[in-house]
Write an enzyme that holds these catalytic residues in place. Structure first.
Site, PDB file in Angstrom:
ATOM      1  N   TRP A 106       0.837  -1.206   0.000  1.00  0.00           N
ATOM      2  CA  TRP A 106       0.000   0.000   0.000  1.00  0.00           C
ATOM      3  C   TRP A 106       0.864   1.246   0.000  1.00  0.00           C
ATOM      4  CZ3 TRP A 106      -4.201  -1.287  -1.957  1.00  0.00           C
ATOM      5  CH2 TRP A 106      -4.895  -2.445  -1.575  1.00  0.00           C
ATOM      6  N   ASP A 173      -1.565   7.074   6.258  1.00  0.00           N
ATOM      7  CA  ASP A 173      -2.599   6.132   5.817  1.00  0.00           C
ATOM      8  C   ASP A 173      -2.899   5.223   7.007  1.00  0.00           C
ATOM      9  OD1 ASP A 173      -4.130   4.094   4.784  1.00  0.00           O
ATOM     10  OD2 ASP A 173      -2.763   3.591   3.142  1.00  0.00           O
ATOM     11  N   LYS A 197     -12.086  -1.336   6.727  1.00  0.00           N
ATOM     12  CA  LYS A 197     -11.282  -2.222   7.577  1.00  0.00           C
ATOM     13  C   LYS A 197     -11.725  -2.142   9.043  1.00  0.00           C
ATOM     14  CE  LYS A 197      -8.368  -3.137   4.080  1.00  0.00           C
ATOM     15  NZ  LYS A 197      -7.472  -2.115   3.559  1.00  0.00           N
TER      16      LYS A 197
HETATM   17  C1  LIG Z   1      -6.835  -1.733   2.199  1.00  0.00           C
HETATM   18  C2  LIG Z   1      -5.802  -0.686   2.257  1.00  0.00           C
HETATM   19  C3  LIG Z   1      -5.663   0.294   1.251  1.00  0.00           C
HETATM   20  C4  LIG Z   1      -6.538   0.312   0.018  1.00  0.00           C
HETATM   21  O1  LIG Z   1      -7.763   0.806   0.355  1.00  0.00           O
HETATM   22  P1  LIG Z   1      -8.913   1.064  -0.733  1.00  0.00           P
HETATM   23  O2  LIG Z   1      -9.923   1.768   0.111  1.00  0.00           O
HETATM   24  O3  LIG Z   1      -9.358  -0.273  -1.226  1.00  0.00           O
HETATM   25  O4  LIG Z   1      -8.367   1.916  -1.799  1.00  0.00           O
HETATM   26  C5  LIG Z   1      -4.712   1.259   1.419  1.00  0.00           C
HETATM   27  N1  LIG Z   1      -3.896   1.281   2.478  1.00  0.00           N
HETATM   28  C6  LIG Z   1      -3.984   0.357   3.460  1.00  0.00           C
HETATM   29  C7  LIG Z   1      -3.061   0.431   4.628  1.00  0.00           C
HETATM   30  C8  LIG Z   1      -4.935  -0.648   3.379  1.00  0.00           C
HETATM   31  O5  LIG Z   1      -5.030  -1.577   4.350  1.00  0.00           O
END
Ligand SMILES: *Cc1c(COP(=O)(O)O)cnc(C)c1O
Length: 357
Positions: A106, A173, A197
C-alpha cells in the site's frame, strides 16, 4: 441470522463490524428514522441525512480529540484515491518533493502515484526483507513538502508503534488501524482511511486534515480532488456514499458508547497478546513480522511444517472460522482482529491452533 450460523470472520477487509451495527444498518435500509422511507432513497440534502453527515464529522473529532484546526471529510474512491489527492493538494507545482516511508504494497502504491507529481524520496524501506519490519532511524529533511507513512501494514501484519518527529506536515494512511488505539492524533496533519477495515462498509473514505496545510501548491486541482472545496461544501460537494457514512457513524457511536478508543485499545491488546503468545509457544507456527513491529490488527503467521496444512485448514474451517488465509504475496495465515472481533473468537482460533500440537 441466528447465532449458530454466524461465522468467526477474520477477514482483512471488508471486515467484521459490531453485530449491533449490522442490525441497526439493516433497519435503516428498511425504514430510516421512522420516516416510512429507506435510508437509501432519501435525498442526501434532506434534514435527516445532513444530520447524519454532521454528526459523523463531529464524532471523528471527538474520538480523536482534535480541535477546530482540523476538518473531517467523508469522500469516495477509497484510500487509493487519496494516494492521488494527497500530492495534488500538498506537493508544490514547482520543485515539489515529498518523503515516503516504504513499508508495504500500500505504501508503494502511494509512492507510485506521488511520483507523477514531483520528486519522491524513500527515506526508509523494508522491501528487501519482504516488508517484515518497520524501518527506523531515518530523518526527514525540513525541505520536503510533506512526509507520508502507513501506520499499519495490513498484508504483513506490521504496525508503527512510534511516529517520527518531523518538521514537515505528517500524512498517514491509517486504513487498517484507525480508531484502534490511542494516539496523539494532533501530531498528524492529514490522516486518511478507507472505511472498510475498521470503521464501516466500503464506499466512504475518511480524511482528517489540518486546514492550514492546504492551498499552497499552486496547482490547478480538479474539483472532486480538491480538499478545500470539500471542506467548503461540508463534505456534500456531490452525493456522498450515504450507506457507508451512516454505518460508519453507527460504528463510531458504538465505539464512543463503549468507552471510546482507550477501552477498545485495551481489548485489542488483550486479543493480540492471546494470539501472539500461542504463535510463540506452539512449535507448529511462527510469526511473520519482526516482534517489536507486530500489529495489533493483523496477525500474520506461517506453519513451520507444511505437511500439517491440510489438518490445520480443516480444523479452523470446521470450527466456523472464515477469512484466515494470508495475502497471496506472503502466503501462510493472517488473522485480522479488528475492533469488532470478540476475544471469544480469538480464543477459539487459539484452541484450534493448540489442537494440532
Ligand atoms: C486496504 C488498504 C488500502 C486500500 O484501500 P482502498 O480503500 O481499497 O483503496 C490502502 N492502504 C492500506 C493500509 C490498506 O489496508
Amino acid at each position: 441470522m441466528i447465532e449458530q450460523q454466524r461465522k468467526h470472520n477474520f477477514s482483512a477487509g471488508p471486515s467484521i463490524l459490531p453485530q449491533e451495527v449490522f442490525r441497526q444498518a439493516a433497519d435503516a435500509v428498511l425504514d430510516f428514522n421512522g420516516m416510512g422511507l429507506s435510508l437509501l432513497e432519501i435525498s442526501h440534502r434532506s434534514k435527516d441525512f445532513v444530520a447524519v453527515m454532521d454528526e459523523a464529522r463531529a464524532i471523528v473529532k471527538r474520538l480523536m480529540n482534535l480541535n477546530d484546526d482540523y476538518e473531517v471529510l467523508f469522500l469516495q474512491g477509497g484510500a487509493s484515491l487519496q494516494f492521488v489527492m494527497l500530492p495534488f493538494n500538498l506537493m508544490k507545482k514547482e520543485g515539489g518533493k515529498a518523503a515516503y516511508l516504504d513499508t508495504g504494497v500500500w505504501a508503494a502504491g502511494a509512492i507510485k502515484e506521488a511520483k507523477r507529481f514531483g520528486t519522491v524520496d524513500i527515506v526508509g524501506s523494508s522491501k528487501e526483507e519482504n516488508y517484515s519490519f518497520i524501518p527506523k532511524g531515518y530523518t526527514v529533511d525540513p525541505s520536503y513538502d510533506y512526509f507520508h507513512c502507513t501506520s499499519n501494514n495490513t498484508i504483513y501484519g506490521t504496525q508503527m508503534h512510534e511516529f517520527p518527529k518531523v518538521d514537515v506536515p505528517m500524512v498517514c494512511d491509517m486504513s487498517s488501524d484507525i480508531f484502534s488505539e490511542e494516539r496523539d492524533y494532533s501530531r498528524f496533519d492529514l490522516i486518511y482511511a478507507g472505511a472498510q477495515k475498521n470503521m464501516g462498509p466500503a464506499g466512504a473514505t475518511l480524511v482528517v486534515v489540518k486546514k492550514d496545510i492546504l492551498g499552497k501548491t499552486n496547482r490547478d486541482i480538479p474539483s472532486y480532488l480538491d480538499y478545500q472545496l470539500h471542506i467548503k461544501k461540508e463534505s456534500m460537494f456531490n452525493t456522498p456514499p450515504v450507506f457507508s457514512v451512516y454505518t460508519s457513524l453507527l460504528t463510531l457511536q458504538y465505539l464512543e458508547k463503549n468507552g471510546g478508543i482507550a477501552a477498545v485499545e485495551k481489548q485489542n491488546k488483550a486479543k493480540a497478546k492471546l494470539l501472539y503468545d500461542e504463535i510463540d509457544r506452539n512449535p507448529n507456527f511462527e510469526g511473520f513480522a519482526k516482534k517489536e513491529d507486530r500489529s495489533l490488527m493483523n496477525v500474520s503467521f506461517l506453519l513451520t511444517d507444511e505437511s500439517k496444512k491440510e489438518r490445520f485448514d480443516n480444523a479452523w474451517k470446521e470450527a466456523g472460522i472464515s477469512g484466515l488465509n494470508g495475502h497471496r504475496t506472503i502466503g501462510g495465515y493472517r488473522a485480522s482482529i479488528y475492533n469488532a472481533m470478540p476475544i471469544e473468537s480469538v480464543q477459539l482460533l487459539v484452541d484450534v491452533m493448540k489442537s494440532i500440537d
